[in-house]
Design a protein around this motif. Structure first.
Motif, PDB file in Angstrom:
ATOM      1  N   THR A 353     -24.105  32.850   3.959  1.00  0.00           N
ATOM      2  CA  THR A 353     -22.898  32.496   3.212  1.00  0.00           C
ATOM      3  C   THR A 353     -23.155  32.756   1.741  1.00  0.00           C
ATOM      4  O   THR A 353     -24.280  32.640   1.263  1.00  0.00           O
ATOM      5  CB  THR A 353     -22.525  31.027   3.416  1.00  0.00           C
ATOM      6  OG1 THR A 353     -23.636  30.195   3.049  1.00  0.00           O
ATOM      7  CG2 THR A 353     -22.156  30.763   4.865  1.00  0.00           C
ATOM      8  N   ARG A 354     -22.086  33.069   1.026  1.00  0.00           N
ATOM      9  CA  ARG A 354     -22.235  33.452  -0.373  1.00  0.00           C
ATOM     10  C   ARG A 354     -21.614  32.396  -1.279  1.00  0.00           C
ATOM     11  O   ARG A 354     -20.424  32.131  -1.203  1.00  0.00           O
ATOM     12  CB  ARG A 354     -21.567  34.804  -0.638  1.00  0.00           C
ATOM     13  CG  ARG A 354     -21.856  35.336  -2.035  1.00  0.00           C
ATOM     14  CD  ARG A 354     -21.648  36.833  -2.080  1.00  0.00           C
ATOM     15  NE  ARG A 354     -22.090  37.376  -3.340  1.00  0.00           N
ATOM     16  CZ  ARG A 354     -21.277  37.761  -4.317  1.00  0.00           C
ATOM     17  NH1 ARG A 354     -19.970  37.653  -4.160  1.00  0.00           N
ATOM     18  NH2 ARG A 354     -21.743  38.249  -5.440  1.00  0.00           N
ATOM     19  N   LYS A 355     -22.413  31.812  -2.120  1.00  0.00           N
ATOM     20  CA  LYS A 355     -21.932  30.883  -3.137  1.00  0.00           C
ATOM     21  C   LYS A 355     -21.943  31.641  -4.461  1.00  0.00           C
ATOM     22  O   LYS A 355     -23.006  31.968  -4.982  1.00  0.00           O
ATOM     23  CB  LYS A 355     -22.838  29.647  -3.200  1.00  0.00           C
ATOM     24  CG  LYS A 355     -22.266  28.508  -4.011  1.00  0.00           C
ATOM     25  CD  LYS A 355     -23.138  27.274  -3.883  1.00  0.00           C
ATOM     26  CE  LYS A 355     -22.530  26.115  -4.664  1.00  0.00           C
ATOM     27  NZ  LYS A 355     -23.371  24.907  -4.575  1.00  0.00           N
ATOM     28  N   ARG A 356     -20.768  31.915  -4.999  1.00  0.00           N
ATOM     29  CA  ARG A 356     -20.673  32.818  -6.144  1.00  0.00           C
ATOM     30  C   ARG A 356     -21.257  32.206  -7.413  1.00  0.00           C
ATOM     31  O   ARG A 356     -21.742  32.923  -8.278  1.00  0.00           O
ATOM     32  CB  ARG A 356     -19.223  33.226  -6.377  1.00  0.00           C
ATOM     33  CG  ARG A 356     -18.581  33.900  -5.178  1.00  0.00           C
ATOM     34  CD  ARG A 356     -17.298  34.590  -5.517  1.00  0.00           C
ATOM     35  NE  ARG A 356     -17.530  35.811  -6.278  1.00  0.00           N
ATOM     36  CZ  ARG A 356     -16.574  36.637  -6.669  1.00  0.00           C
ATOM     37  NH1 ARG A 356     -15.313  36.365  -6.381  1.00  0.00           N
ATOM     38  NH2 ARG A 356     -16.862  37.738  -7.354  1.00  0.00           N
ATOM     39  N   ILE A 357     -21.199  30.888  -7.541  1.00  0.00           N
ATOM     40  CA  ILE A 357     -21.752  30.212  -8.715  1.00  0.00           C
ATOM     41  C   ILE A 357     -22.726  29.148  -8.244  1.00  0.00           C
ATOM     42  O   ILE A 357     -22.382  28.316  -7.394  1.00  0.00           O
ATOM     43  CB  ILE A 357     -20.641  29.558  -9.566  1.00  0.00           C
ATOM     44  CG1 ILE A 357     -19.588  30.592  -9.975  1.00  0.00           C
ATOM     45  CG2 ILE A 357     -21.243  28.895 -10.807  1.00  0.00           C
ATOM     46  CD1 ILE A 357     -18.364  29.980 -10.636  1.00  0.00           C
ATOM     47  N   CYS A 358     -23.925  29.164  -8.783  1.00  0.00           N
ATOM     48  CA  CYS A 358     -24.939  28.159  -8.448  1.00  0.00           C
ATOM     49  C   CYS A 358     -25.365  27.430  -9.712  1.00  0.00           C
ATOM     50  O   CYS A 358     -25.213  27.951 -10.818  1.00  0.00           O
ATOM     51  CB  CYS A 358     -26.154  28.809  -7.793  1.00  0.00           C
ATOM     52  SG  CYS A 358     -25.802  29.541  -6.183  1.00  0.00           S
ATOM     53  N   TYR A 359     -25.926  26.251  -9.518  1.00  0.00           N
ATOM     54  CA  TYR A 359     -26.381  25.457 -10.658  1.00  0.00           C
ATOM     55  C   TYR A 359     -27.902  25.450 -10.706  1.00  0.00           C
ATOM     56  O   TYR A 359     -28.566  25.077  -9.747  1.00  0.00           O
ATOM     57  CB  TYR A 359     -25.860  24.022 -10.567  1.00  0.00           C
ATOM     58  CG  TYR A 359     -26.318  23.141 -11.698  1.00  0.00           C
ATOM     59  CD1 TYR A 359     -25.737  23.240 -12.961  1.00  0.00           C
ATOM     60  CD2 TYR A 359     -27.353  22.222 -11.513  1.00  0.00           C
ATOM     61  CE1 TYR A 359     -26.170  22.446 -13.999  1.00  0.00           C
ATOM     62  CE2 TYR A 359     -27.790  21.426 -12.548  1.00  0.00           C
ATOM     63  CZ  TYR A 359     -27.197  21.537 -13.796  1.00  0.00           C
ATOM     64  OH  TYR A 359     -27.635  20.753 -14.838  1.00  0.00           O
ATOM     65  N   GLY A 360     -28.452  25.880 -11.836  1.00  0.00           N
ATOM     66  CA  GLY A 360     -29.894  25.851 -12.040  1.00  0.00           C
ATOM     67  C   GLY A 360     -30.567  27.153 -11.644  1.00  0.00           C
ATOM     68  O   GLY A 360     -30.355  27.655 -10.548  1.00  0.00           O
ATOM     69  N   LYS A 370     -31.865  33.943   1.027  1.00  0.00           N
ATOM     70  CA  LYS A 370     -30.608  34.638   1.247  1.00  0.00           C
ATOM     71  C   LYS A 370     -30.844  36.133   1.437  1.00  0.00           C
ATOM     72  O   LYS A 370     -31.884  36.667   1.076  1.00  0.00           O
ATOM     73  CB  LYS A 370     -29.660  34.416   0.069  1.00  0.00           C
ATOM     74  CG  LYS A 370     -29.158  32.993  -0.056  1.00  0.00           C
ATOM     75  CD  LYS A 370     -28.117  32.875  -1.150  1.00  0.00           C
ATOM     76  CE  LYS A 370     -27.576  31.464  -1.245  1.00  0.00           C
ATOM     77  NZ  LYS A 370     -26.553  31.323  -2.305  1.00  0.00           N
ATOM     78  N   LYS A 371     -29.822  36.793   1.998  1.00  0.00           N
ATOM     79  CA  LYS A 371     -29.835  38.240   2.038  1.00  0.00           C
ATOM     80  C   LYS A 371     -29.320  38.775   0.709  1.00  0.00           C
ATOM     81  O   LYS A 371     -28.595  38.090  -0.022  1.00  0.00           O
ATOM     82  CB  LYS A 371     -28.960  38.739   3.188  1.00  0.00           C
ATOM     83  CG  LYS A 371     -29.477  38.339   4.564  1.00  0.00           C
ATOM     84  CD  LYS A 371     -28.544  38.807   5.661  1.00  0.00           C
ATOM     85  CE  LYS A 371     -29.047  38.361   7.027  1.00  0.00           C
ATOM     86  NZ  LYS A 371     -28.110  38.735   8.108  1.00  0.00           N
ATOM     87  N   TYR A 372     -29.674  40.000   0.411  1.00  0.00           N
ATOM     88  CA  TYR A 372     -29.316  40.584  -0.883  1.00  0.00           C
ATOM     89  C   TYR A 372     -27.811  40.524  -1.130  1.00  0.00           C
ATOM     90  O   TYR A 372     -27.358  40.209  -2.231  1.00  0.00           O
ATOM     91  CB  TYR A 372     -29.804  42.037  -0.949  1.00  0.00           C
ATOM     92  CG  TYR A 372     -29.662  42.664  -2.323  1.00  0.00           C
ATOM     93  CD1 TYR A 372     -30.674  42.514  -3.274  1.00  0.00           C
ATOM     94  CD2 TYR A 372     -28.533  43.390  -2.668  1.00  0.00           C
ATOM     95  CE1 TYR A 372     -30.551  43.075  -4.529  1.00  0.00           C
ATOM     96  CE2 TYR A 372     -28.405  43.957  -3.914  1.00  0.00           C
ATOM     97  CZ  TYR A 372     -29.415  43.791  -4.843  1.00  0.00           C
ATOM     98  OH  TYR A 372     -29.285  44.343  -6.098  1.00  0.00           O
ATOM     99  N   MET A 373     -27.022  40.789  -0.101  1.00  0.00           N
ATOM    100  CA  MET A 373     -25.568  40.839  -0.263  1.00  0.00           C
ATOM    101  C   MET A 373     -24.959  39.458  -0.512  1.00  0.00           C
ATOM    102  O   MET A 373     -23.794  39.359  -0.906  1.00  0.00           O
ATOM    103  CB  MET A 373     -24.917  41.470   0.969  1.00  0.00           C
ATOM    104  CG  MET A 373     -25.096  40.678   2.244  1.00  0.00           C
ATOM    105  SD  MET A 373     -24.396  41.523   3.696  1.00  0.00           S
ATOM    106  CE  MET A 373     -22.664  41.548   3.269  1.00  0.00           C
ATOM    107  N   PHE A 374     -25.717  38.387  -0.297  1.00  0.00           N
ATOM    108  CA  PHE A 374     -25.193  37.042  -0.484  1.00  0.00           C
ATOM    109  C   PHE A 374     -25.746  36.353  -1.725  1.00  0.00           C
ATOM    110  O   PHE A 374     -25.588  35.142  -1.892  1.00  0.00           O
ATOM    111  CB  PHE A 374     -25.481  36.189   0.743  1.00  0.00           C
ATOM    112  CG  PHE A 374     -24.765  36.658   1.990  1.00  0.00           C
ATOM    113  CD1 PHE A 374     -23.390  36.814   1.989  1.00  0.00           C
ATOM    114  CD2 PHE A 374     -25.471  36.949   3.147  1.00  0.00           C
ATOM    115  CE1 PHE A 374     -22.724  37.248   3.128  1.00  0.00           C
ATOM    116  CE2 PHE A 374     -24.814  37.393   4.276  1.00  0.00           C
ATOM    117  CZ  PHE A 374     -23.440  37.539   4.265  1.00  0.00           C
ATOM    118  N   LEU A 375     -26.397  37.098  -2.607  1.00  0.00           N
ATOM    119  CA  LEU A 375     -26.929  36.482  -3.815  1.00  0.00           C
ATOM    120  C   LEU A 375     -25.788  36.041  -4.732  1.00  0.00           C
ATOM    121  O   LEU A 375     -24.719  36.651  -4.741  1.00  0.00           O
ATOM    122  CB  LEU A 375     -27.837  37.475  -4.545  1.00  0.00           C
ATOM    123  CG  LEU A 375     -29.109  37.902  -3.779  1.00  0.00           C
ATOM    124  CD1 LEU A 375     -29.893  38.919  -4.594  1.00  0.00           C
ATOM    125  CD2 LEU A 375     -29.970  36.706  -3.432  1.00  0.00           C
TER     126      LEU A 375
END
Length: 381
Positions: A353-360, A370-375
């Motif tokens: 799954t792809r979380k477009r914005i992460c904290y930290g 994660k896979k490259y496409m889900f960074l």
């Protein structure tokens, strides 16, 4: 007993369990007391996203506001209600004619990050406060940004020919995600990235030598790297070492049967990073690592703690058993991940799954598994 007779802590708990955005907005307008209890919830919202489904209802999670493309927000002052929104997925505004995104960015200096296919060629944006950007870079960055303004860049496609001048203009980037094209066997020859901590790099080329490792030689402070491998070979300069790199992922992003990553080449590559603690080499279906090779790898990387070889079909429980015995013998603790029928529940999964914005800026939390496409597109530092 009416709602107004409840103590503040009870009302607060009720409001904390309501997620629908417009319900909370309406409740906040009932009275000043309710407004005071709900406002901290609004103040925690830092990220604005577009919901993927047209049937979904606008909602608030702990730090994000998710809005539907079909929802009418005309009657609300969005950025007055949510004054601490810091990063915007601009696609949330593509469907809302009532919003003027350039005007929003201009009038809300707390906005530091943008995601989206932005039209920056016409200079309609005032991006003087933007520090992190995920976009196509088909524009002259010098006409839009000040030197060294950007601290984090996610470039979906980037021309290798433009890279040296781009790095020269933003030499103090902390995180860089690039998918390079026209990079077939073209070695980078430009300024160093002395502040870069996280690098994610792939190319569109399927032939020739992958030059990602050569580019890493220009990043002396690099701590974490994710290499999306597509070519049939890698250019490696063994004479240049990086003693700061702790985390490395090399993933065959095409799962190509023809990908060539032999143990001799892998040994050359890993010899550049003697202080690695976490290593993933994933989806190289032809990679054959014998017990003898594993022992040499352990000696090559004396600080290694995690070895992820999932997707490498020739790595089996025999390799894991050998590594377990080796760790007992050498008094080391190393976790190995590989494909097996009964995978322990405590093993982390490859995140699809792809979380477009992460904290930290936590590579092990947001990148490694994660896979490259889900960074993630952007990381809020």
């Amino acid at each position: 007993m009416s709602f107004n007779d409840l103590p503040d802590i009870c009302l607060w708990k009720i409001f904390e369990n309501i997620d629908e955005a417009k319900d909370l907005i309406r409740l906040s307008k009932v009275c000043s007391r309710w407004s005071d209890l709900i406002r901290p919830r609004f103040n925690r919202v830092k990220y604005l996203h577009l919901l993927g489904s047209s049937d979904a209802v606008d909602y608030i999670d702990p730090n994000s506001l998710w809005i539907n493309a079909d929802t009418k927000w005309n009657y609300y002052n969005l950025f007055k209600l949510f004054p601490n929104i810091k990063i915007i997925d601009s696609s949330a505004f593509d469907y809302h004619g009532s919003f003027d995104l350039p005007e929003i960015v201009k009038n809300n200096p707390q906005i530091k990050g943008l995601i989206g296919y932005l039209d920056l060629l016409g200079s309609i944006y005032d991006l003087s406060n933007i520090e992190i950007l995920a976009s196509e870079f088909y524009f002259n960055v010098k006409s839009v940004f000040r030197p060294d303004q950007l601290k984090q860049v996610f470039g979906r496609f980037f021309n290798m020919e433009d890279l040296p001048s781009f790095i020269g203009y933003f030499p103090n980037l902390k995180r860089l995600h690039l998918r390079l094209y026209k990079a077939d066997q073209v070695l980078y020859n430009g300024p160093h990235l002395s502040s870069l901590k996280i690098l994610e790099l792939s190319t569109t080329d399927l032939v020739g030598k992958f030059i990602g490792l050569h580019f890493m030689d220009f990043c002396p402070s690099l701590e974490s790297a994710f290499i999306g491998y597509r070519a049939k070979n890698i250019f490696v300069n063994e004479s240049i070492k990086n003693y700061n790199l702790r985390d490395l992922v090399i993933e065959d992003i095409e799962w190509m049967q023809s990908s060539r990553l032999s143990w001799p080449l892998l040994k050359k590559l890993l010899s550049k990073f003697p202080n690695l603690q976490h290593l993933a080499i994933r989806h190289f279906v032809k990679l054959n690592v014998s017990n003898f090779d594993l022992e040499k790898l352990m000696k090559l990387l004396p600080k290694l703690k995690i070895l992820d070889l999932r997707g490498c079909k020739k790595v089996t429980h025999k390799s894991a058993d050998f590594l377990s015995k080796y760790c007992v013998k050498e008094n080391r603790a190393i976790v190995i991940y590989y494909d097996c029928e009964n995978e322990p529940t405590e093993w982390p999964k490859l995140v699809n799954t792809r979380k477009r914005i992460c904290y930290g800026l936590d590579f092990m939390k947001h990148f490694f598994y994660k896979k490259y496409m889900f960074l993630p597109d952007l990381v809020d530092e």
